[in-house]
Design an enzyme around this catalytic site. Structure first.
Site, mmCIF file in Angstrom:
data_model
loop_
_atom_site.group_PDB
_atom_site.id
_atom_site.type_symbol
_atom_site.label_atom_id
_atom_site.label_comp_id
_atom_site.label_asym_id
_atom_site.label_seq_id
_atom_site.Cartn_x
_atom_site.Cartn_y
_atom_site.Cartn_z
ATOM 1 C CE1 TYR A 160 53.760 77.207 25.987
ATOM 2 C CE2 TYR A 160 55.336 78.895 25.301
ATOM 3 C CZ TYR A 160 54.745 78.106 26.295
ATOM 4 O OH TYR A 160 55.178 78.226 27.589
ATOM 5 C CE LYS A 175 50.939 76.485 30.448
ATOM 6 N NZ LYS A 175 50.054 76.717 31.593
HETATM 7 P P1 NAP Z 1 53.686 82.979 37.682
HETATM 8 O O1 NAP Z 1 53.495 84.345 38.235
HETATM 9 O O2 NAP Z 1 55.071 82.444 37.540
HETATM 10 O O3 NAP Z 1 52.840 82.015 38.607
HETATM 11 C C1 NAP Z 1 53.022 80.654 38.696
HETATM 12 C C2 NAP Z 1 52.288 80.236 39.947
HETATM 13 O O4 NAP Z 1 52.310 78.809 40.026
HETATM 14 C C3 NAP Z 1 52.911 80.784 41.205
HETATM 15 O O5 NAP Z 1 51.898 81.400 41.976
HETATM 16 C C4 NAP Z 1 53.464 79.565 41.926
HETATM 17 O O6 NAP Z 1 53.273 79.700 43.328
HETATM 18 C C5 NAP Z 1 52.579 78.468 41.364
HETATM 19 N N1 NAP Z 1 53.270 77.177 41.353
HETATM 20 C C6 NAP Z 1 54.412 76.861 40.678
HETATM 21 N N2 NAP Z 1 54.751 75.592 40.928
HETATM 22 C C7 NAP Z 1 53.815 75.088 41.759
HETATM 23 C C8 NAP Z 1 53.619 73.829 42.376
HETATM 24 N N3 NAP Z 1 54.481 72.810 42.170
HETATM 25 N N4 NAP Z 1 52.541 73.648 43.162
HETATM 26 C C9 NAP Z 1 51.667 74.660 43.384
HETATM 27 N N5 NAP Z 1 51.798 75.883 42.827
HETATM 28 C C10 NAP Z 1 52.870 76.089 42.038
HETATM 29 O O7 NAP Z 1 52.995 82.779 36.271
HETATM 30 P P2 NAP Z 1 51.947 83.680 35.451
HETATM 31 O O8 NAP Z 1 52.701 84.496 34.471
HETATM 32 O O9 NAP Z 1 51.002 84.332 36.381
HETATM 33 O O10 NAP Z 1 51.211 82.550 34.621
HETATM 34 C C11 NAP Z 1 50.023 81.949 35.101
HETATM 35 C C12 NAP Z 1 49.563 80.920 34.077
HETATM 36 O O11 NAP Z 1 49.351 81.525 32.823
HETATM 37 C C13 NAP Z 1 50.559 79.793 33.862
HETATM 38 O O12 NAP Z 1 49.849 78.586 33.647
HETATM 39 C C14 NAP Z 1 51.268 80.220 32.593
HETATM 40 O O13 NAP Z 1 51.818 79.140 31.888
HETATM 41 C C15 NAP Z 1 50.124 80.868 31.833
HETATM 42 N N6 NAP Z 1 50.549 81.861 30.819
HETATM 43 C C16 NAP Z 1 51.058 83.062 31.217
HETATM 44 C C17 NAP Z 1 51.371 84.004 30.253
HETATM 45 C C18 NAP Z 1 51.863 85.392 30.638
HETATM 46 O O14 NAP Z 1 51.974 86.269 29.784
HETATM 47 N N7 NAP Z 1 52.147 85.664 31.920
HETATM 48 C C19 NAP Z 1 51.216 83.705 28.888
HETATM 49 C C20 NAP Z 1 50.718 82.454 28.534
HETATM 50 C C21 NAP Z 1 50.367 81.542 29.511
HETATM 51 P P3 NAP Z 1 54.334 79.095 44.402
HETATM 52 O O15 NAP Z 1 55.682 79.516 43.951
HETATM 53 O O16 NAP Z 1 53.871 79.758 45.678
HETATM 54 O O17 NAP Z 1 54.120 77.618 44.419
#
Ligand code: NAP
Length: 289
Positions: A160, A175
């Site tokens: 997106y 993003k």
């Molecule tokens: P997730 O499990 O929610 O992970 C987010 C991570 O970011 C957590 O490990 C969290 O760790 C860390 N985080 C959040 N705020 C932070 C801060 N202020 N400082 C340092 N660390 C921080 O997300 P995910 O699904 O694995 O997604 C990973 C990436 O892929 C993201 O950029 C997301 O936008 C992108 N993405 C994911 C999908 C999908 O299908 N899952 C699709 C498109 C894009 P703490 O809580 O320990 O800080």
């Protein structure tokens, strides 16, 4: 017919010599996609610094890396805080050596109609995604430029970035900024041997996803049918893509955001389905009310 299943989890994309001696700083590396990408980098020989806020996430990330026989440390850091980022890089340098790979993966997100979004809610997401990516990238680059070491940054985007994200306007805008920043920094830092790329994942469900992001979770087979590829992504497929982009085999690629989504973001219908506004999708009444 769906895409075939990928080679099994545990299959390394490269020999463990390819990234031997590299140190990767992976923000949000203790959960979901960050953990999967860190694990595949580790299989190819990199040592990993898992960088995030919560002790339980840090511990899970380190355990995943150690389980594949690689070296990992945890560094507690909030990517919104430039001083904390600098201290985290110092700590990693002392314990693992200079960081030469940075993955800006940390993110926050919550679905909400834009008109209901508070300034604090907007900033909570854009500060982590866009500002955090900028702060970590500049900290990394200053250190690499100072020693003439080159290196590689991989920014985790989303599709997106290009289409807008009705229902998650803050994340989509941030993003989009990340993709644009990737292009600017690729040019600025090319003379220093630093490649800057993006990676846009499609649908990669995982158990670490917060409950509020799973509001539209469908049964697995129905979810698979929402993707042209006939299935959602497997986490290690994204890990392989990330490892390739950070490897010497991507030595002439910079400023590019690679999409890994089974062709999902490009799909169109010959006859568009009836439009459903965001408030109705969230069960909050309709836009007309
Ligand atoms: P997730 O499990 O929610 O992970 C987010 C991570 O970011 C957590 O490990 C969290 O760790 C860390 N985080 C959040 N705020 C932070 C801060 N202020 N400082 C340092 N660390 C921080 O997300 P995910 O699904 O694995 O997604 C990973 C990436 O892929 C993201 O950029 C997301 O936008 C992108 N993405 C994911 C999908 C999908 O299908 N899952 C699709 C498109 C894009 P703490 O809580 O320990 O800080």
């Amino acid at each position: 017919m769906a895409y075939p299943e990928p080679l099994p989890l545990g299959t390394p994309i490269f020999a463990s010599t390819v990234l031997a001696g590299s140190v990767a700083f992976v923000t949000g590396g203790g959960t979901g996609l960050g953990k999967a990408m860190a694990t595949e980098l580790a299989r190819s020989g990199a040592s990993i610094a898992i960088a995030s806020r919560k002790p339980e996430h840090l511990a899970a990330g380190v355990a995943a890396i150690e389980a594949v026989g690689a070296k990992a440390i945890a560094v507690a850091v909030d990517v919104r805080d430039p001083e904390a980022i600098s201290a985290a890089f110092d700590e990693v340098e002392q314990r693992l050596g200079a960081v030469d790979i940075l993955i800006n993966n940390a993110a926050g997100n919550f679905p909400q109609p834009a008109e209901d979004m508070s300034p604090g809610g907007w900033r909570a997401v854009t500060d982590i995604v866009l500002d955090g990516t900028f702060f970590c990238s500049t900290e990394f680059a200053r250190r690499r430029i100072a020693i003439g070491g080159g290196g590689c940054i991989l920014n985790i985007a989303a599709t997106y970035s290009w289409t807008g994200g009705p229902g998650t306007a803050h994340s989509a805008a941030a993003k989009a900024g990340v993709v644009n920043l990737t292009q600017s920094l690729a040019v600025e830092w090319a003379p220093h041997g630093i490649r800057v790329n993006g990676l846009a994942p499609g649908l990669f469900p995982h158990e670490d996803m917060p409950a509020h992001m799973q509001h539209d979770k469908l049964a697995a087979d129905a979810r698979d049918r929402t993707v042209p590829a006939g299935r959602v992504g497997r986490l290690h497929e994204l890990g392989w893509a990330a490892t390739f982009m950070c490897s010497p085999f991507a030595s002439y690629i910079s400023g590019h955001t690679l999409v890994c989504d089974g062709a999902n973001w490009l799909r169109r219908s010959l006859r568009m389905p009836e439009f459903v506004d965001v408030r109705t999708q969230f069960g909050l009444g309709t836009t007309e009310e």
